[in-house]
Design an enzyme around this catalytic site. Structure first.
Site, PDB file in Angstrom:
ATOM      1  N   CYS A 171       0.866  -1.180   0.000  1.00  0.00           N
ATOM      2  CA  CYS A 171       0.000   0.000   0.000  1.00  0.00           C
ATOM      3  C   CYS A 171       0.903   1.230   0.000  1.00  0.00           C
ATOM      4  O   CYS A 171       1.985   1.201  -0.568  1.00  0.00           O
ATOM      5  CB  CYS A 171      -0.964  -0.023   1.178  1.00  0.00           C
ATOM      6  SG  CYS A 171      -0.158   0.014   2.790  1.00  0.00           S
ATOM      7  N   HIS A 179      -3.727   9.704   7.166  1.00  0.00           N
ATOM      8  CA  HIS A 179      -4.144   8.338   6.830  1.00  0.00           C
ATOM      9  C   HIS A 179      -5.548   8.139   7.402  1.00  0.00           C
ATOM     10  O   HIS A 179      -5.748   8.164   8.619  1.00  0.00           O
ATOM     11  CB  HIS A 179      -3.160   7.329   7.436  1.00  0.00           C
ATOM     12  CG  HIS A 179      -3.289   5.938   6.874  1.00  0.00           C
ATOM     13  ND1 HIS A 179      -4.344   5.110   7.165  1.00  0.00           N
ATOM     14  CD2 HIS A 179      -2.483   5.243   6.040  1.00  0.00           C
ATOM     15  CE1 HIS A 179      -4.183   3.953   6.546  1.00  0.00           C
ATOM     16  NE2 HIS A 179      -3.054   4.009   5.846  1.00  0.00           N
TER      17      HIS A 179
END
Length: 669
Positions: free
Chosen positions: A31, A591
């Site tokens: 990711c 995030h």
């Protein structure tokens, strides 16, 4: 003292060893910051060894033989290095990807829509990149020679030059003449076959034995020669094994070795499958040469020459029948002719024009292409200075000097433009602008064969039209490259992150740490909600501060905004992570949620793009928090300062309810 990060290929090998080897990997993906492994046996992982690796920020064992390794901004490169390791060819296949995954991966790598186009450019680039040093060296010799020619010290076109200047010619011609052999060697390496076989095949048609047959007075029987009426060149045919073979001088021909090696790779690998491995060293090169040297001499070589000669004759017809179209077309096709070596026959046509007509009509519009090429290089040079790219700055400086003083485009093409395919379309706009000006102003002629450089401007007529055209071409390309960058936004973010890490490491070795300032930079809450410590967010990676100090926020709504003014260096395709760099070098990661990468963008309405400038409070993304919860993921939004180690302090302010925009972290340099 900081230790510089290791080369990624070395890190990839160490990670593979620590994870239990390729045979222990069922699949691996990544990711924004982590490598995600699905293993056959999680007990084989040497977690302590992985944690100790320079370049690994942390490790996270998970249930079900899953294991995560936090790498940070270089994760895509490390992943690529792991997948390219020889041991991974027999194990560790990534799990099947959806169409969305494939498209996201393609976008992340900055690749085009058509794989064959990318492969073609990579083949060209890797065939020429190792030659940059000698190309730059020879081109600078040409530049010096051009200056001496321009000021009248010596006439380099004279037939009676002294031995001294003939030797100077040899100094730079050594590279350009034998370029086909060098290219064949590198192209063979690129296609993973013995590079010496590629070089040997190309060298066979460049030996004195072969080139000696080009002289009809050589006394060798079976050779007939004729003269090309358009180009004024001599064409000879030898009868070899009873078959006619066209003889050519392949010096400087680049298209021929590229085409030859592509076919050689098929022959070479086919022979490897036929013969036992024990006799590969003898019989594979032997039969490869036995097959490919005749094919190159009889077929591939003449094809390259025929293509170039046919092009020259066609351009002569076009200039006579549609001169304006010709003036526009020449600078647009040259960027594709030069990398393939198909421009060489045009040089002969230029000389014929001068000898028969008294002037040449090709070099004027060709100057528009050359200066568009040099303008693109100038744009790269300015960007390399702005972004502190030392290697690219050196390459662009040498290439620009060779171009502006010597009129040589190869260092720019092979060293820069073919490596970054974003440059070509921008350079073509400059070519078009310059060509249109030449055509509209009635064309540009010259009575001399000259390198199109700054020093040879006086030989073109009308000089005013020529100067206007090359100036417009130069600055158009330069501006387009500079303002849109030669790297993709993702590549730029990755490069700048690596540069900053290297500079930080150097400062740690060579200079004392900067003292903390009395004032600090305030980072605002990216989303409204309860501000908590990273220890409470439920993610061991963030809790370990591997990605820097910061805060977590339990969001009250799904509007996520920029916490600080800066540039968006990272916007992941799934919309769950954003990286912002401030003007003074603070790097902030936002995030959204835990493991929300698994949602593949569902529920995330992204409002920005990588490379965009943002101000505090600008909307980054709207998140459907219900969708995140329905997918069984935590909605906590994390904000960390990823380069915490380079700063004096990062002070989170937790235990409060904050509105979006309220200060929640103080950073001191």
């Amino acid at each position: 003292m900081n230790t510089p990060a290791p080369a990624t290929d070395a890190l990839a090998k160490d990670i593979l060893r620590g994870i239990g080897g390729a045979e222990n990997i069922e699949s691996v993906t990544h990711c924004a910051t982590r490598l995600r492994f699905q293993l056959h046996d999680g007990a084989k992982v040497d977690q302590a060894a992985l944690d100790a690796l320079n370049g690994v920020m942390g490790t996270v064992p998970q249930s079900g033989d899953r294991f995560q390794i936090v790498v940070g901004g270089a994760v895509a490169r490390v992943y690529s290095e792991i997948m390219n390791l020889p041991s991974m060819s027999g194990g560790g296949k990534p799990r099947p990807q959806s169409d969305a995954d494939v498209k996201a991966a393609a976008r992340a790598k900055g690749r085009g829509r058509f794989a064959w186009v990318d492969n073609f450019f990579e083949y060209l680039s890797d065939s020429f990149r190792p030659l940059m040093g000698v190309l730059l060296g020879s081109s600078l010799i040409i530049a010096i020679a051009s200056v001496l020619d321009a000021v009248g010290v010596v006439d380099f076109r004279a037939a009676d030059k002294s031995a001294t200047w003939v030797f100077v010619d040899a100094m730079w011609r050594s590279v350009l003449y034998f370029l086909p052999i060098f290219v064949a060697y590198n192209a063979a390496k690129k296609l993973k076959i013995d590079p010496w076989v590629g070089a040997a095949v190309m060298a066979a048609v460049m030996t004195p034995n072969f080139t000696g047959m080009l002289n009809k007075d050589s006394g060798i029987p079976g050779i007939t020669c004729t003269t090309n009426g358009t180009l004024g060149t001599q064409e000879c045919v030898a009868h070899v094994f009873g078959l006619p073979m066209q003889l050519n001088d392949y010096g400087g021909q680049v298209f021929v070795p590229l085409l030859m090696v592509a076919l050689l790779a098929l022959v070479y690998k086919g022979l490897q499958r036929i013969f036992p491995e024990a006799v590969h060293m003898v019989f594979v090169p032997f039969f490869s040469m036995l097959i490919m040297i005749p094919i190159t001499a009889f077929l591939i070589g003449p094809m390259g020459i025929w293509a170039g000669n046919g092009l020259g004759e066609g351009l002569s017809w076009l200039n006579g029948n549609a001169p304006i179209v010709f003036a526009i077309m020449i600078p647009l096709i040259y960027p594709f002719l030069v990398p393939l070596g198909l421009h060489w026959p045009l040089n002969a046509l230029m000389l014929v024009n001068i000898n028969t007509l008294g002037y040449d009509f090709i070099q004027g519009p060709m100057g528009a292409w050359n200066f568009a090429c040099f303008g693109a290089t100038a744009g790269v040079l300015l960007l390399s200075m702005r972004h502190r790219e030392k290697e690219m700055r050196q390459t662009a400086t040498g290439a620009l000097a060779a171009g502006l003083l010597g009129g040589i485009s190869e260092p720019s093409l092979y060293g820069i433009h073919l490596r970054f395919k974003r440059i070509y379309p921008r350079m073509l706009v400059g070519c078009l602008v310059g060509g249109v000006i030449v055509g509209v102003m009635g064309g540009v002629d010259t009575k001399a064969f000259a390198f199109t450089s700054l020093l040879t401007i006086p030989v073109f007529s009308p000089a005013v039209a020529y100067v206007i055209a090359i100036t417009a071409a130069f600055f158009t390309s330069m501006a387009l490259v500079y303002f849109s960058d030669f790297r993709t936004a993702e590549d730029r973010a990755e490069f700048n992150a690596e540069r900053d890490a290297a500079e930080a490491a150097a400062r740690g070795e060579d200079a004392p740490a900067a003292a903390a300032t009395a004032t600090g930079t305030e980072l605002a809450a990216p989303v409204a909600g309860r501000v908590v410590s990273l220890d409470e967010v439920g993610d061991p990676v963030f809790a370990s501060r591997a990605l820097g100090e910061g805060v977590g926020i339990e969001p009250a709504d799904g509007r996520v905004v920029a916490p600080v003014d800066g540039e968006l260096v990272t916007v992941v395709d799934t919309g769950h992570a954003y990286g912002i760099r401030t003007a003074d070098g603070i790097e902030v990661l936002i995030h959204v949620g835990i493991d929300t990468v698994q949602m593949k963008g569902e529920g995330f309405d992204v409002r920005v793009e990588s490379g965009q400038k943002v101000r505090t409070g600008d909307l980054l993304v709207e998140v459907d928090l219900d969708a995140v919860r329905a997918a069984d993921h935590s909605t906590v939004t994390l904000m960390t300062v990823t380069n915490t180690a380079d700063l004096a302090s990062v002070e989170p302010h937790t235990g409060q309810d904050a509105a979006a925009g309220d200060p929640v972290v103080t950073v001191r340099r």
